[in-house]
Design a protein around this motif. Structure first.
Motif, mmCIF file in Angstrom:
data_model
loop_
_atom_site.group_PDB
_atom_site.id
_atom_site.type_symbol
_atom_site.label_atom_id
_atom_site.label_comp_id
_atom_site.label_asym_id
_atom_site.label_seq_id
_atom_site.Cartn_x
_atom_site.Cartn_y
_atom_site.Cartn_z
ATOM 1 N N HIS A 388 -9.569 -13.716 -5.913
ATOM 2 C CA HIS A 388 -8.950 -13.162 -4.705
ATOM 3 C C HIS A 388 -9.041 -11.637 -4.744
ATOM 4 C CE1 HIS A 388 -7.450 -17.144 -4.080
ATOM 5 N NE2 HIS A 388 -6.501 -17.071 -4.988
ATOM 6 N N ASP A 389 -9.045 -11.024 -3.580
ATOM 7 C CA ASP A 389 -8.989 -9.564 -3.504
ATOM 8 C C ASP A 389 -7.642 -9.188 -2.894
ATOM 9 O OD1 ASP A 389 -9.326 -6.851 -3.171
ATOM 10 O OD2 ASP A 389 -11.411 -7.006 -2.494
ATOM 11 N N MET A 390 -6.622 -9.189 -3.727
ATOM 12 C CA MET A 390 -5.258 -8.962 -3.253
ATOM 13 C C MET A 390 -5.064 -7.545 -2.701
ATOM 14 S SD MET A 390 -4.181 -11.952 -3.883
ATOM 15 C CE MET A 390 -2.417 -11.896 -3.610
ATOM 16 N N GLN A 391 -5.786 -6.583 -3.244
ATOM 17 C CA GLN A 391 -5.653 -5.204 -2.756
ATOM 18 C C GLN A 391 -6.256 -5.042 -1.361
ATOM 19 O OE1 GLN A 391 -7.378 -3.371 -6.339
ATOM 20 N NE2 GLN A 391 -5.412 -2.370 -6.684
ATOM 21 N N LEU A 392 -7.385 -5.709 -1.118
ATOM 22 C CA LEU A 392 -7.962 -5.708 0.223
ATOM 23 C C LEU A 392 -6.985 -6.364 1.204
ATOM 24 C CD1 LEU A 392 -10.260 -5.393 2.295
ATOM 25 C CD2 LEU A 392 -11.194 -7.562 1.445
ATOM 26 N N GLU A 393 -6.417 -7.473 0.787
ATOM 27 C CA GLU A 393 -5.452 -8.166 1.642
ATOM 28 C C GLU A 393 -4.257 -7.272 1.960
ATOM 29 O OE1 GLU A 393 -4.427 -11.954 -0.069
ATOM 30 O OE2 GLU A 393 -6.517 -12.653 -0.099
ATOM 31 N N SER A 394 -3.748 -6.596 0.944
ATOM 32 C CA SER A 394 -2.561 -5.751 1.158
ATOM 33 C C SER A 394 -2.863 -4.610 2.127
ATOM 34 C CB SER A 394 -2.048 -5.198 -0.176
ATOM 35 O OG SER A 394 -2.953 -4.275 -0.742
ATOM 36 N N ARG A 395 -4.074 -4.059 2.068
ATOM 37 C CA ARG A 395 -4.450 -2.991 2.995
ATOM 38 C C ARG A 395 -4.510 -3.514 4.436
ATOM 39 N NH1 ARG A 395 -8.037 -1.639 -1.290
ATOM 40 N NH2 ARG A 395 -9.822 -2.601 -0.213
ATOM 41 N N PHE A 396 -4.964 -4.739 4.569
ATOM 42 C CA PHE A 396 -5.043 -5.322 5.913
ATOM 43 C C PHE A 396 -3.657 -5.596 6.485
ATOM 44 C CE2 PHE A 396 -6.059 -9.042 8.768
ATOM 45 C CZ PHE A 396 -6.621 -8.259 9.771
ATOM 46 N N TRP A 397 -2.729 -6.094 5.661
ATOM 47 C CA TRP A 397 -1.349 -6.326 6.131
ATOM 48 C C TRP A 397 -0.712 -4.996 6.536
ATOM 49 C CZ3 TRP A 397 -3.203 -10.594 6.447
ATOM 50 C CH2 TRP A 397 -3.496 -11.472 5.411
ATOM 51 N N LYS A 398 -0.989 -3.962 5.761
ATOM 52 C CA LYS A 398 -0.437 -2.630 6.072
ATOM 53 C C LYS A 398 -0.961 -2.140 7.429
ATOM 54 C CE LYS A 398 -0.130 2.076 4.189
ATOM 55 N NZ LYS A 398 -0.533 2.970 3.063
ATOM 56 N N LEU A 399 -2.252 -2.368 7.685
ATOM 57 C CA LEU A 399 -2.844 -1.965 8.959
ATOM 58 C C LEU A 399 -2.194 -2.710 10.120
ATOM 59 C CD1 LEU A 399 -5.041 -0.590 10.717
ATOM 60 C CD2 LEU A 399 -6.522 -2.546 10.177
ATOM 61 N N LEU A 400 -2.074 -4.033 10.001
ATOM 62 C CA LEU A 400 -1.481 -4.824 11.082
ATOM 63 C C LEU A 400 -0.031 -4.434 11.322
ATOM 64 C CD1 LEU A 400 -2.933 -8.409 10.467
ATOM 65 C CD2 LEU A 400 -3.776 -6.608 11.983
ATOM 66 N N ASN A 401 0.673 -4.106 10.255
ATOM 67 C CA ASN A 401 2.058 -3.666 10.389
ATOM 68 C C ASN A 401 2.129 -2.328 11.132
ATOM 69 O OD1 ASN A 401 5.043 -3.799 9.448
ATOM 70 N ND2 ASN A 401 4.364 -1.808 8.706
ATOM 71 N N SER A 402 1.233 -1.411 10.786
ATOM 72 C CA SER A 402 1.239 -0.085 11.417
ATOM 73 C C SER A 402 0.892 -0.162 12.898
ATOM 74 C CB SER A 402 0.261 0.850 10.701
ATOM 75 O OG SER A 402 -1.082 0.434 10.911
ATOM 76 N N LEU A 403 0.119 -1.203 13.281
ATOM 77 C CA LEU A 403 -0.275 -1.362 14.684
ATOM 78 C C LEU A 403 0.720 -2.224 15.465
ATOM 79 C CD1 LEU A 403 -4.117 -1.941 14.202
ATOM 80 C CD2 LEU A 403 -2.977 0.136 14.996
ATOM 81 N N GLY A 404 1.752 -2.688 14.779
ATOM 82 C CA GLY A 404 2.784 -3.478 15.449
ATOM 83 C C GLY A 404 2.385 -4.903 15.739
ATOM 84 N N VAL A 405 1.283 -5.387 15.119
ATOM 85 C CA VAL A 405 0.848 -6.764 15.335
ATOM 86 C C VAL A 405 1.749 -7.744 14.596
ATOM 87 C CG1 VAL A 405 -1.052 -8.397 14.968
ATOM 88 C CG2 VAL A 405 -1.522 -6.065 15.743
ATOM 89 N N MET A 406 2.234 -7.359 13.423
ATOM 90 C CA MET A 406 3.163 -8.163 12.660
ATOM 91 C C MET A 406 4.150 -7.227 11.961
ATOM 92 S SD MET A 406 1.147 -9.326 9.205
ATOM 93 C CE MET A 406 1.316 -8.288 7.752
ATOM 94 N N ARG A 407 5.204 -7.816 11.401
ATOM 95 C CA ARG A 407 6.194 -7.041 10.641
ATOM 96 C C ARG A 407 6.061 -7.394 9.165
ATOM 97 N NH1 ARG A 407 8.904 -8.292 15.401
ATOM 98 N NH2 ARG A 407 9.593 -10.283 14.551
ATOM 99 N N LEU A 408 5.753 -6.395 8.359
ATOM 100 C CA LEU A 408 5.619 -6.567 6.915
ATOM 101 C C LEU A 408 6.894 -6.061 6.243
ATOM 102 C CD1 LEU A 408 3.813 -7.197 4.410
ATOM 103 C CD2 LEU A 408 3.056 -4.804 4.520
ATOM 104 N N TYR A 409 7.558 -6.950 5.514
ATOM 105 C CA TYR A 409 8.781 -6.531 4.820
ATOM 106 C C TYR A 409 8.426 -5.596 3.680
ATOM 107 C CZ TYR A 409 12.942 -6.562 1.938
ATOM 108 O OH TYR A 409 14.028 -6.166 1.186
ATOM 109 N N GLN A 410 9.060 -4.404 3.681
ATOM 110 C CA GLN A 410 8.805 -3.402 2.662
ATOM 111 C C GLN A 410 10.133 -2.854 2.146
ATOM 112 O OE1 GLN A 410 5.283 -0.748 3.733
ATOM 113 N NE2 GLN A 410 5.809 -1.529 5.767
ATOM 114 N N ARG A 411 10.111 -2.350 0.918
ATOM 115 C CA ARG A 411 11.288 -1.732 0.315
ATOM 116 C C ARG A 411 10.892 -0.410 -0.327
ATOM 117 N NH1 ARG A 411 14.018 -6.253 -3.510
ATOM 118 N NH2 ARG A 411 15.526 -4.584 -3.900
ATOM 119 N N PRO A 412 11.789 0.560 -0.318
ATOM 120 C CA PRO A 412 11.487 1.855 -0.968
ATOM 121 C C PRO A 412 11.420 1.714 -2.475
ATOM 122 C CG PRO A 412 13.751 1.792 -0.209
ATOM 123 C CD PRO A 412 13.098 0.546 0.321
#
Length: 412
Positions: A388-412
């Motif tokens: 698996h390419d988990m880092q590629l996946e994480s970058r894609f989730w971050k992009l979709l979150n930034s564009l408001g397509v989905m909500r990615l749960y994040q913590r500081p």
């Protein structure tokens, strides 16, 4: 009135009444027929008179699609009709499109995707997400022979594939939500197993969604405040499910989620998944192969109704790999091992079927602050493997979150 009816009249007043009654009855009957036999409060069905026109338009649409090509050639007329399967399937598809328009969900992720040039070119909602028996025909069998699982049927015995899919013998198995939920927007939460959820207290927010997707080692007992209790869909390959039951037994994962409202999404990564699904619906031990003798009811309970089960379509998995997660690992020595992770497949399934999607327990930029899993007894670092390419996946989730397509749960 015909002559017989007229002779039965015994007086002018009586005959006049009969004429009026027959005229009114004829009018009401004609109106009833033209309305498509619609009852009070029901939505009109597409009449049989429109089906041929719809089929012509669907054929034209199909001929323009890149998915209508096999080995670089267009389908023949006969193959197009094969792909369409039957008119009832077409009507179901049109009905679904009408329902989607009628829902008018203002926060629909599809609206956001359609308004973004890059994402609009990337996403295709026409590709089938799930498989059912209507996808099994000669032309599809030949086409999918060019790719090995999970992207096709290369190397799989026809008898295994056909006997499994024939159990999913209705177009409802090709839909994730055959019943329209009460809310106008279908709100989905996809729960990964990342350590970011430990201490998150997101359980109530998760359970508040219409549908909750879980995967692999989905431990909930003892972690209800953080991950909730609701499970609508459990997604897995037979391999990841069985490995999770072994690896995370001491952490509390002693059985797959079960219950009246739980449905199972098989990811067809190898022949094992077809055989396990067949055995689960038939209610018999696995008859051969690596899982020979396994009792599916141990995993999925004793309710073996087909409606409990779904299977991702190889085309959908291939599309995800090529469009969203085309990793550099595909150029490496172990490229044949690579496929999108179970979490990625489930999340993208939700993104292609739900109106609103929230992702919990997925990798974020600060993943090193958290343990591998939320149920780890001691902190364990996240390890990246070549399949698996988990880092590629994480970058894609971050992009979709930034564009408001989905909500990615994040913590500081």
């Amino acid at each position: 009135m015909n002559g017989v009816s007229w002779r039965l009249c015994k007086g002018k007043a009586y005959c006049f009444a009969v004429v009026v009654l027959v005229t009114i009855s004829s009018f009401l009957y004609g109106h009833y027929r033209l309305s498509g036999l619609v009852g009070a409060g029901e939505k009109p069905r597409i009449s049989a008179l429109l089906r041929s026109d719809l089929k012509d338009r669907e054929s034209e649409e199909l001929s323009k699609s890149p998915w209508s090509q096999v080995n670089g050639e267009r389908f023949s007329k006969e193959e197009k009709e094969d792909v369409l399967v039957e008119e009832d399937v077409l009507v179901d598809r049109v009905d679904l499109r009408m329902q989607e328009k009628e829902r008018k969900c203002p926060s629909s992720l599809r609206r956001k995707i359609e308004s973004h040039e890059r994402l609009k070119a990337l996403f295709s909602f026409e590709i089938p997400v799930l498989m059912w028996s209507g996808h099994l025909n000669d032309s599809e069998w030949q086409r999918l022979q060019h790719s090995p699982p999970p992207y096709g049927w290369q190397g799989l015995p026809y008898k295994v594939v056909s006997s499994t899919l024939l159990l999913l013998n209705d177009s409802t198995y090709g839909r994730l939500f055959p019943d329209k939920p009460e809310s106008h927007c279908i709100r989905c939460a996809v729960i990964g197993n990342g350590g970011i959820l430990n201490g998150s207290r997101q359980g109530r927010a998760i359970d508040d969604h219409d549908f909750v997707f879980r995967l692999n080692g989905a431990v909930t007992s003892g972690y209800e405040e953080d991950v909730g209790t609701k499970t609508s869909f459990y997604g897995f390959t037979t391999n990841t499910m069985k490995n999770s039951l072994i690896a995370y037994k001491q952490m509390g994962f002693r059985r797959v989620p079960q219950g009246k409202n739980v449905r199972y999404i098989f990811i067809p990564s190898e022949i094992r998944d077809y055989v396990m699904l067949y055995s689960a619906i038939q209610g018999i031990p696995v008859p051969f192969g690596q899982d020979n003798g396994d009792k599916p009811w141990f995993y999925f309970g004793f309710n073996r109704k087909p409606k409990k089960f779904r299977m991702l379509h190889p085309d959908f998995i291939h599309y995800i790999k090529e469009r969203f997660l085309h990793s550099s690992l595909l150029k490496m020595e172990y490229k044949d091992l690579y496929m999108p992770s179970t979490g990625a497949l489930l999340l993208l399934t939700a993104l292609h079927t739900c109106d609103e999607v929230s992702a919990y327990g997925f990798i974020t930029d600060n993943f090193r602050k958290f343990s591998d899993h939320y149920y780890d007894r001691v902190k364990r670092p996240l390890i990246f493997y070549a399949n698996h390419d988990m880092q590629l996946e994480s970058r894609f989730w971050k992009l979709l979150n930034s564009l408001g397509v989905m909500r990615l749960y994040q913590r500081p």
